[in-house]
Design a protein around this motif. Structure first.
Motif, PDB file in Angstrom:
ATOM      1  N   ASP A  54      42.413 -25.656  12.348  1.00  0.00           N
ATOM      2  CA  ASP A  54      41.600 -24.500  12.014  1.00  0.00           C
ATOM      3  C   ASP A  54      40.978 -23.958  13.292  1.00  0.00           C
ATOM      4  O   ASP A  54      40.090 -24.565  13.872  1.00  0.00           O
ATOM      5  CB  ASP A  54      40.507 -24.899  11.019  1.00  0.00           C
ATOM      6  N   SER A  55      41.483 -22.813  13.752  1.00  0.00           N
ATOM      7  CA  SER A  55      41.011 -22.244  15.007  1.00  0.00           C
ATOM      8  C   SER A  55      39.623 -21.647  14.879  1.00  0.00           C
ATOM      9  O   SER A  55      38.958 -21.386  15.877  1.00  0.00           O
ATOM     10  CB  SER A  55      41.977 -21.158  15.488  1.00  0.00           C
ATOM     11  N   GLY A  56      39.157 -21.371  13.645  1.00  0.00           N
ATOM     12  CA  GLY A  56      37.855 -20.768  13.469  1.00  0.00           C
ATOM     13  C   GLY A  56      37.854 -19.274  13.630  1.00  0.00           C
ATOM     14  O   GLY A  56      36.801 -18.646  13.521  1.00  0.00           O
ATOM     15  N   TRP A  57      38.980 -18.645  13.880  1.00  0.00           N
ATOM     16  CA  TRP A  57      39.042 -17.200  14.070  1.00  0.00           C
ATOM     17  C   TRP A  57      38.932 -16.496  12.718  1.00  0.00           C
ATOM     18  O   TRP A  57      39.549 -16.895  11.734  1.00  0.00           O
ATOM     19  CB  TRP A  57      40.341 -16.803  14.770  1.00  0.00           C
ATOM     20  N   LYS A  58      38.139 -15.430  12.692  1.00  0.00           N
ATOM     21  CA  LYS A  58      37.973 -14.601  11.507  1.00  0.00           C
ATOM     22  C   LYS A  58      38.278 -13.153  11.875  1.00  0.00           C
ATOM     23  O   LYS A  58      37.932 -12.702  12.972  1.00  0.00           O
ATOM     24  CB  LYS A  58      36.556 -14.736  10.947  1.00  0.00           C
ATOM     25  N   PHE A  59      38.909 -12.443  10.949  1.00  0.00           N
ATOM     26  CA  PHE A  59      39.361 -11.084  11.217  1.00  0.00           C
ATOM     27  C   PHE A  59      38.738 -10.122  10.208  1.00  0.00           C
ATOM     28  O   PHE A  59      38.415 -10.499   9.082  1.00  0.00           O
ATOM     29  CB  PHE A  59      40.888 -11.014  11.158  1.00  0.00           C
ATOM     30  N   GLN A  60      38.621  -8.861  10.646  1.00  0.00           N
ATOM     31  CA  GLN A  60      37.988  -7.855   9.798  1.00  0.00           C
ATOM     32  C   GLN A  60      38.579  -6.483  10.088  1.00  0.00           C
ATOM     33  O   GLN A  60      38.687  -6.069  11.246  1.00  0.00           O
ATOM     34  CB  GLN A  60      36.477  -7.841  10.059  1.00  0.00           C
ATOM     35  N   VAL A  61      38.943  -5.775   9.032  1.00  0.00           N
ATOM     36  CA  VAL A  61      39.399  -4.385   9.121  1.00  0.00           C
ATOM     37  C   VAL A  61      38.410  -3.533   8.342  1.00  0.00           C
ATOM     38  O   VAL A  61      38.020  -3.898   7.227  1.00  0.00           O
ATOM     39  CB  VAL A  61      40.820  -4.221   8.551  1.00  0.00           C
ATOM     40  N   THR A  62      37.990  -2.399   8.925  1.00  0.00           N
ATOM     41  CA  THR A  62      37.001  -1.570   8.266  1.00  0.00           C
ATOM     42  C   THR A  62      37.481  -0.128   8.136  1.00  0.00           C
ATOM     43  O   THR A  62      38.301   0.353   8.923  1.00  0.00           O
ATOM     44  CB  THR A  62      35.658  -1.559   9.030  1.00  0.00           C
ATOM     45  N   LYS A 277      37.703  -8.684   4.984  1.00  0.00           N
ATOM     46  CA  LYS A 277      37.705  -9.849   5.870  1.00  0.00           C
ATOM     47  C   LYS A 277      38.819 -10.813   5.478  1.00  0.00           C
ATOM     48  O   LYS A 277      39.113 -10.997   4.304  1.00  0.00           O
ATOM     49  CB  LYS A 277      36.360 -10.577   5.784  1.00  0.00           C
ATOM     50  N   PHE A 278      39.405 -11.439   6.477  1.00  0.00           N
ATOM     51  CA  PHE A 278      40.437 -12.442   6.220  1.00  0.00           C
ATOM     52  C   PHE A 278      40.530 -13.426   7.376  1.00  0.00           C
ATOM     53  O   PHE A 278      39.867 -13.255   8.389  1.00  0.00           O
ATOM     54  CB  PHE A 278      41.790 -11.759   5.967  1.00  0.00           C
TER      55      PHE A 278
END
Length: 278
Positions: A54-62, A277-278
């Motif tokens: 688990d890299s801990g990276w979180k992504f978000q598109v707005t 968010k994903f």
């Protein structure tokens, strides 16, 4: 008569010894089988297996909405600058089209962020010290790309990033000028430029539902613009783990002049955001 019992005893002892030898042979056979199977088990354990990390990276598109007014002086091709004053409420009438959105990735103390906005407005403007009017139309593209690194603020539920990057701006302006004492003039011009920017970005979780986002930067430094400033502050709500919305205020000021093109103006107004968010 005495010899028979002795023989029987000897026979029984031999029988017990035979059973023991059979049991020992069974044990030896079991050990032999275990030793024979050990290399195979060891080989099976040594085979590479996939490891889930688990890299801990979180992504978000707005998808963003910015009801921005425009105030300042704008001129093209050497003409005196027109004083443009469009309030955020007037934008609803003067706005011809708009699109805005962003993408963000955060993890391992790093922040990657980019956004883009396209907008077109048309309105009337005041012209010159002797009076007159100008029909004003502006098509604008603003795109920002930032890289940030998390600062050790030691505040629970807060992430603060120092950021640096670039802001691209493109402005196409058309002015139809009708002075009081001179013939009407129609002029148009477009200009594109890129400014270096530095700033801060903060995200704070009030609780598992409510949060606050703040972004601020300054740039230009005479590289392209004399100066450019931008600030955004919003309060948001997490509807689910993947969907959030926020409401706040955003302002962008730019002072740029080159080759007869002058843009010294501020855009400001209510800012909304729908985030996936994903």
């Amino acid at each position: 008569m005495i010899g028979y019992p002795c023989a029987a005893a000897i026979a029984g002892a031999m029988e017990d010894r035979g059973c023991c030898m059979i049991e020992m042979k069974s044990v030896y056979c079991g050990l032999a089988l275990a030793l024979a199977a050990a290399p195979a088990a060891a080989a099976d354990m040594s085979e590479p297996r996939p490891v889930v990390v688990d890299s801990g990276w979180k992504f978000q598109v707005t998808f963003d909405g910015w009801l921005a007014g425009l105030n300042g002086d704008i001129g093209v091709r050497g003409l005196p600058a027109a004083a443009v004053d469009v309030s955020p409420l007037d934008v609803l009438e003067d706005l011809d089209g708009v699109f805005a959105g962003s993408f963000q990735a955060a993890g391992d103390s790093w922040l990657l962020y980019t956004d883009v906005m396209w907008a077109k407005i048309s309105t009337d403007a005041d012209f010159g010290p002797f009076g007159g009017t100008a029909d004003f139309e502006q098509t604008q593209i603003v795109a920002t790309a930032l890289v940030g690194y998390e600062l050790p603020v030691n505040v629970v539920n807060m992430q603060l990033y120092a950021t640096g990057g670039l802001r691209y701006q493109h402005n196409k302006v058309e002015l139809g000028i009708d002075p009081v004492f001179f013939p009407a003039i129609d002029r148009s011009g477009s200009q594109s430029w890129v400014d270096p920017i530095v700033g801060l970005t903060m995200h704070y979780d009030v609780n598992n539902k409510w949060f606050v986002d703040v972004m601020a930067d300054v740039g230009g430094f005479g590289v392209a613009s004399d100066i450019t400033l931008q600030g955004t502050a919003t309060v948001g709500y997490n509807w689910t783990d993947t969907l959030a919305s926020s409401l706040g205020y955003k302002a962008l000021y730019t002072d740029y002049e080159d080759g007869g093109f002058q843009y010294d103006a501020t855009q400001h107004g209510v800012f909304t955001r729908l985030a996936v968010k994903f």
